[in-house]
Write a protein that holds these residues in place. Structure first.
Motif, mmCIF file in Angstrom:
data_model
loop_
_atom_site.group_PDB
_atom_site.id
_atom_site.type_symbol
_atom_site.label_atom_id
_atom_site.label_comp_id
_atom_site.label_asym_id
_atom_site.label_seq_id
_atom_site.Cartn_x
_atom_site.Cartn_y
_atom_site.Cartn_z
ATOM 1 N N ALA A 76 0.951 -1.498 0.130
ATOM 2 C CA ALA A 76 0.435 0.156 0.146
ATOM 3 C C ALA A 76 0.916 0.960 0.030
ATOM 4 C CB ALA A 76 -1.146 -0.222 1.251
ATOM 5 N N SER A 106 -3.772 -1.959 -8.832
ATOM 6 C CA SER A 106 -5.208 -1.904 -8.008
ATOM 7 C C SER A 106 -4.943 -2.568 -6.464
ATOM 8 C CB SER A 106 -6.192 -3.095 -8.495
ATOM 9 O OG SER A 106 -6.270 -2.700 -9.552
ATOM 10 N N LYS A 107 -3.550 -1.998 -6.125
ATOM 11 C CA LYS A 107 -2.730 -1.868 -4.512
ATOM 12 C C LYS A 107 -3.757 -0.712 -3.750
ATOM 13 C CE LYS A 107 1.273 -3.965 -4.849
ATOM 14 N NZ LYS A 107 2.765 -3.973 -4.185
ATOM 15 N N PRO A 108 -3.764 -0.314 -2.709
ATOM 16 C CA PRO A 108 -4.614 0.302 -1.665
ATOM 17 C C PRO A 108 -3.452 1.818 -1.608
ATOM 18 C CG PRO A 108 -4.201 -1.372 -0.170
ATOM 19 C CD PRO A 108 -4.144 -2.076 -1.592
ATOM 20 N N ASN A 157 -10.359 1.395 -4.487
ATOM 21 C CA ASN A 157 -9.008 1.369 -3.527
ATOM 22 C C ASN A 157 -8.421 2.429 -2.930
ATOM 23 O OD1 ASN A 157 -8.264 1.666 -6.117
ATOM 24 N ND2 ASN A 157 -6.588 0.709 -5.987
ATOM 25 N N LEU A 177 -9.409 -0.195 4.651
ATOM 26 C CA LEU A 177 -9.030 -0.361 3.529
ATOM 27 C C LEU A 177 -7.433 -0.922 3.357
ATOM 28 C CD1 LEU A 177 -10.116 -0.269 0.406
ATOM 29 C CD2 LEU A 177 -8.225 2.358 0.413
ATOM 30 N N GLY A 183 -11.951 -2.953 -0.245
ATOM 31 C CA GLY A 183 -11.201 -3.176 -1.184
ATOM 32 C C GLY A 183 -11.773 -3.513 -2.114
#
Length: 188
Positions: A76, A106-108, A157, A177, A183
């Motif tokens: 993240a 698509s990582k937070p 995200n 998150l 997510g």
């Protein structure tokens, strides 16, 4: 109170000189208390200096140089604000590419205050619902974002917040998150 909500999670904190001190230290403390490993990633070697509301603040050791860090090494990303920090980062291609790598995977990502300037440069604002320091509203709308004046906003995200006063709500949303509880779900 410490917990193990984020055990095993490694979070990059992308900053350079002039980040708003409380916008880095308080979310970092919350992440660390939840069990995450946090690392300051910076284009500057050695240490970075915070801005503390109206004057220069403390210095913080850089854990990883930006040119040695890769998004795939982290789970993240945290983008603190302040005016100087994100204004500088958005002009550094490697910083923009680093942030973009989290969105591409698509990582937070969590961003507060002026931090969304880096999100704009990474091409990740379009179609997003988010918030920021009020002066970024036009910049974000021009980049195709739906800007709202709310304490904290979660969009897939990405979690964003406006200012230091919002940090308690921001920290709760970031922890949620980053733990995966929100997510991939767009709030109604």
């Amino acid at each position: 109170m410490a917990s193990d909500t984020l055990n095993g999670l490694t979070v990059a904190i992308l900053i350079t000189d002039g980040f708003e001190q409380v916008e880095m230290t308080e979310p970092r403390k919350a992440l660390d208390l939840a069990g995450a490993e946090t690392q300051i990633v910076s284009p500057k070697d050695g240490a970075v200096r915070a801005w503390n509301f109206t004057e220069w603040g403390d210095q913080f050791r850089v854990d990883r140089l930006l040119n040695e860090a890769r998004p795939d090494e982290y789970d993240a990303l945290l983008l603190p604000g302040g005016v100087i920090n994100p204004d500088t980062l958005r002009t550094i291609p490697a910083a923009v590419a680093f942030a973009k790598g989290f969105f591409d995977a698509s990582k937070p990502v969590a961003s507060i205050c002026h931090g969304p300037w880096t999100i704009i440069e990474a091409g990740a604002a379009r179609g997003r619902r988010l918030t920021s320091w009020p002066s970024l509203r036009t910049d974000l709308e021009n980049a195709g974002a739906d800007w709202v004046d709310e304490q904290v906003v979660v969009d897939l995200n990405l979690v964003t917040s406006r200012m230091p006063d919002d940090i308690p709500a921001f920290n709760r949303a970031v922890t949620t998150l980053f733990s995966g509880a929100c997510g991939g779900v767009r709030p109604a």
